[in-house]
Write an enzyme that holds these catalytic residues in place. Structure first.
Site, PDB file in Angstrom:
ATOM      1  CE  LYS A 185      47.306 -43.141 -90.167  1.00 55.10           C
ATOM      2  NZ  LYS A 185      45.882 -43.181 -90.579  1.00 55.10           N
ATOM      3  CB  CYS A 207      46.193 -45.400 -93.874  1.00 53.24           C
ATOM      4  SG  CYS A 207      44.603 -44.755 -94.391  1.00 53.24           S
ATOM      5  CD  GLU A 254      44.549 -48.128 -91.643  1.00 55.78           C
ATOM      6  OE1 GLU A 254      44.338 -47.979 -92.861  1.00 55.78           O
ATOM      7  OE2 GLU A 254      44.481 -47.198 -90.823  1.00 55.78           O
TER       8      GLU A 254
END
Lengths: 305, 305, 305, 305, 305, 305
Positions: free
Chosen positions: D127, D161, D45
């Site tokens: 995200k 995540c 990430e």
């Protein structure tokens, strides 16, 4: 400190209703500002050839002659006066945004002309909706007038006077990535702190710089209006250059002719946008979306073969 | 002079993170304002049970306990605390707009509650997009939160804090005919004149009254924050009541607890709208239209028999 | 520390295909767990009267007799066996969630029955889609089976076995505010850590407690299956009680009969939800929404007068 | 045994906040992995230029300078840094999925970039909802970010995540036929076995391979954070490559820089799907359907001529 | 072996168009069957007072007199003839389903009467749509005629003649849990194996028992028809009792008066339903649903106060 | 005599689990039937690549390898194997309806493929609900699978195996004007006359022609099943072509490979419908209506820009 750009706000008075003389005065100011390092010079609303104060202070039956004089002193884009302005701009190697009364066909428009450092006209825009008495003088703009200009200095945008009181016009400009906003106003109308609030709040809500430039309303202009002029008070300017966090970088200058200067530090845009990016992470496009119809508005639509 | 309404802005400090005590303090202030003739009383952002300053000045790993205390001190709408507020409002026979932290399920929201003079909850709204550190505390509102309330006093609208920097949120409210706008802010953040510009410009662009109400950040609250609190300065309010033409009718009051009062003359709205009616004759719906999706946003949609 | 609830996971073996005896054994376990303070007792998948292992290890042409025995040993809801369970639950003054094979008309269902401390049946649910060999035994549930139960202990939800591998079933339950999740599995199938990952991840993604309860597969049951039974290995449980942050509060218990106990601290739900509230501030209903059709599914719809 | 694909998980530390150096390190790792036969290489990430740990351990008032450095070190897609990555990918003739901080306008996004073996950018995703402190750094993705990429290796999908804790995001990806899932995490946060459960359960519920790749949190990065860094512990990785039945094919690797490799046997997907095809025979679309709004979200919609 | 029920199919000839005599013959047959252990006795279509063969073999202009005789020989429900039947049924302590021509007002209906072992009329039903020539004799039933009767023997259902060729009528009955189906036919029409296929397939698709009962068409009846009678052939019955798997438990009996008997083992229903439960696990209510309007149809609708 | 169509029922054995060889055998049979004048050729259930008998006679734990072989030998629609079938059909200039195992994503379906005389795929349908052991192999169809095909020969419809035991599926097809019905069955299961009754009754209740086509279960296939195969008996076919009045036009053929032929006289449909038109004058839509939900069922619904 990031990239910086030096800009100027020319708080001047036009040679009232004299196109050639005002064009010349504009060219002089461009040269002066450039000599002082300005990369962008902004002029007031309808600076060439002056704002139609008569429509505000005289009775409508008595404004025909003034309107006719304005018609004669207005500019075509492109046209010979624009060429003169382009030459001066090219010579000064800066960017210029100047308010003027444009003529197309037989209609006049309250317009802003943008010229690049090579003298090329980058674009223009017209006030979308004239205010009150102005409706006796100027026509309406359309969706093409909610554009921005991607220049070597950054993304420029502009609005005129009370257009700043319409949130949609503002957002339309800001959401296109505007970095330097030119706000045009005439002289004589800085009351109640409205211009102050509009200018500073624009900087904050748009996370951009604002070059707020007002004209100077002189006693000469007031006198030229004849009957009704007594209702105006000379001065009434509020030119200023404002940072994205709302602070004054130059001005506010409330009266008298002057050219204000400031260095714009582009990092200050990013600093604000990391907290409030109105058209980025701070927007809610799932809830509110602004639709712009950018198509030209003309009453005649011709289908060719 | 037209119809007038007397309104109050309660610039107070909460009993920090103590729901019951702050509700009680709110009820007292309602009673006091009503005794002084107020028909509408407005309270600051998340007044009950206080603004999450910790999320701004402490590191995220050390805010869990404060968040938990806020969770426990938050209100459900409707709920017993709302009932207490309703009772006080009914007794006072006025309108109340109070900022609070609302809890629905396990998510907290930065909300504004509107109660009518009969104690009935007229509505609520949630901040659409929390600002920076607030995003660790509060969830997002949705399209239902861009409503106005048609009351006996006129059309009420409200926004919270930096929502005022998003032109679309503002226009969404104004275009529904808003006449009295309640702007909520916490204490301690009146910097660079941003609140001043936002509040006065709102009045002008919306042609409405603005009740700008900020909280008081006390030394006690700062102390309660422990480590990090030293980064805050007590005070920092900017409560004011503003006319549609941008003039202050009361305030601005920069520090200390107080309740400001002003009489709103509704003729002044009309006076401004005759010149600049942003959602009326001054709009250009053929060019720019704002689309609002008013549907509730919930990730689960259930069709029952 | 917040409100706590003591719960129990009864990892037991049924008296295989003997409804009355297994109901009695269930009642005994309820009593024992309640004596130990449990406020909620959960039993495994199709605990009454046992899981149809035959359908997994025998050829379909030879399962008719076993299916018939299951049919005879299945329960109607409501019905006399439910009444026995209700009595025991009422006596124990706790909540019970028990897996069983339900019969309606001539179709069997893999169901979970929920009984409240006053002995009232709070509801039931059926497995939505049987897995592989189970499809020769059980019918399908419908949208009514994606409900939760709002009890004095909190919001209960439940899923069966491989239903945990369908993200939509899980979210449907979680988004209704589930606080205690009961996961039912048979014995003998804890392989590759699948149950471990499913159970712990459920707790985390749902920010809830998970009571994971598996049955015990005994040598007696294996022997009862006759030919084919040799393909099974006894044991294979994985009962556990898990906190919203993924930690084990009790277990995992991999083999042998036992009742696991744990105290659930409800503050730990809030602590997780302040960071990740999957159906609250962490959801994106503007992008993804789950539609549930909750209507009963029956091929016959009758309009009566 | 069916078709096999060799994949790699690059558990590395970035050259913190140094875009050029981290791009170079990424290119080196691509080359190394390709030399070892990898056809697909996945990075953690926001690997370029590092994860914003400061927002987690420092107070918000002191993160402005770090945010500014991240802004300057972020990448535009497409852009010169992407071109460098494309060149390295083309040279290595493999597929690459790399986490990075993307910049569009003035908003940053937590993004994943997918490059094909001919160096062409196959896509990117952002995200959808940043987690807690991340909301002070990154904006939100929209429905376009729930796509998969149909490559020569199979159908690739990716999430970042805590997105793995939202069942709807997961199902949205899985139901599009995902075969290889890339899960991105930063370093330093492998606690309570959450990542372990998330990764293994994803493989099982999606009946796909999971390349779980975490970064390495070094002492150097911790030192660079200054005050607050002491709250972090170096290490904390959990990279692994997992089969559809939940078994580890490589790893888990908990600390230290390394590149994990595994051969993916695509028959193992089919074997699982014959039993549990979550978006096929095991789904109940008559009861639960997931609606995705794939439209780009921008607050400005412009109709051109 | 499960619960068993002994049933009888009375393949008899009426005393043509003689109500009293046919009622008496019916009572005798009930008594005889009961003596032989039958718990349920079924009689053919319009057994009392006989089937209107004339409408099939004579020209319509010549059937008036026959219709009038049928009108005079028809029954009212309830009425004195029904009472006689009830008495006989009560005496025999069995269930009876008998076909008859019912009169309500001035319209005749092709009906089936169901009497319980205590002599109480459990219900009746009318053929929904007469077939071809029958439309000159009988009216239409309505949604009330698609009911079943929950008796001590199990759930009884019934249809008449070509109603068996309409899949929706059949499913409407079956989906209400029908266990024993009574199929009524006249005599003389068993051609092409249609009745055979209809009866055996009904058992299989409904997973129920079928008591298929046809009348005997005697030479006397043919003679009574006069001109046209020569087109009929005496005999033509096909009475039978059929198991849910399609096997004959009694019959088929093709000619001559007789009473067939069979023991129904209810386990055989369950055995079939575990494989094919048409209105249970084998249905697809999400795709096909049958809507029944059960409201009585009468041309006059009166709203009472 | 009316319009006639010559049709064929190909009672053949597949080359078990060999897709290519069975496709080739299918093409040969199409050619042969066409040479004999057939305008429509029908093949058995899952003829390509064979019926999953293993799921019926082996225990579920031992069928994985067979399922995998079926997966590999299944067809995609469209796909290369369909193209081969299309070519053969085009060459033969006839219509073809062939049963096959279709693969979409990772789920298999029991499907029927319809090809027109120009080789174009006219459509396909999937069995709505697999039967018992089949549920371990095939997924479910949806409302799209209750369609008919309007061809040059007339309106074609089709159902598979025990779908014929659900009255609603049948009526759904019949009510769309079906004229030629293709009924697919595997080999080896013609017991108790169920297929006979289903096929003949379908013709009568639907007033249509039925091409009933079963496969041949050979000793070779039984041997290939290994353990469990001994439970099957070879043969067990019942192919036939049936007229709307229930009479056999060809067959029934109970064992051995053959192609049956018959000329269908469309006048016989009309003759029956004048008496019993189940979806016309013989229906009672005021009382019973069948609702079909024809929408595709997919758990993911995506709105694109």
């Amino acid at each position: 400190m990031g990239r910086t750009v030096k800009v100027a706000a020319a708080q001047l008075a036009p040679v009232f209703l004299d196109r050639a003389a005002t064009v010349a005065k504009t060219c002089d100011a461009i040269a002066e500002a450039a000599r002082n390092g300005a990369q962008l010079v902004a002029f007031p609303e309808s600076f060439i050839p002056g704002y139609p104060y008569w429509a505000m202070v005289r009775d409508p039956l008595s404004i025909g002659e003034f309107n006719r004089r304005l018609f004669d002193a207005s500019l075509e884009i492109p046209g010979p006066d624009c060429a003169t302005l382009s030459d001066a701009t090219k010579k000064a190697r800066c960017h210029v945004v100047v308010g003027l009364t444009e003529r197309e066909g037989s209609t006049l428009y309250n317009a802003q002309l943008v010229i690049g450092p090579d003298g090329v006209i980058l674009g223009k825009r017209r006030k979308l909706m004239p205010t009150s008495h102005e409706r006796m003088v100027w026509g309406h703009g359309d969706g093409r007038d909610l554009a921005v200009w991607n220049t070597g200095l950054g993304v420029l945008g502009a609005l005129i006077c009370y257009e700043h009181s319409n949130a949609l016009y503002r957002y339309a400009i800001q959401a296109q990535g505007e970095q330097i906003h030119i706000a045009n106003w005439p002289g004589g109308i800085a009351i109640n702190g409205i211009i102050d609030a509009a200018a500073r709040h624009y900087a904050f809500e748009g996370q951009c710089f604002v070059i707020n430039v007002t004209a100077v309303l002189t006693e000469e202009i007031i006198a030229a209006l004849g009957q009704g002029g007594e209702k105006l008070k000379s001065g009434g300017g509020y030119s200023a250059i404002i940072a994205p966090n709302g602070r004054f970088l130059a001005g506010p200058k409330e009266s008298g002719e002057t050219i204000l200067y400031a260095d714009l530090d582009f990092d200050s845009i990013t600093n604000m946008k990391m907290i409030v990016d109105s058209a980025g992470h701070y927007a809610r496009p799932d809830v509110v979306r602004l639709h712009i119809d950018r198509r030209a508005q003309h009453p005649l639509v011709i289908d060719e073969a």
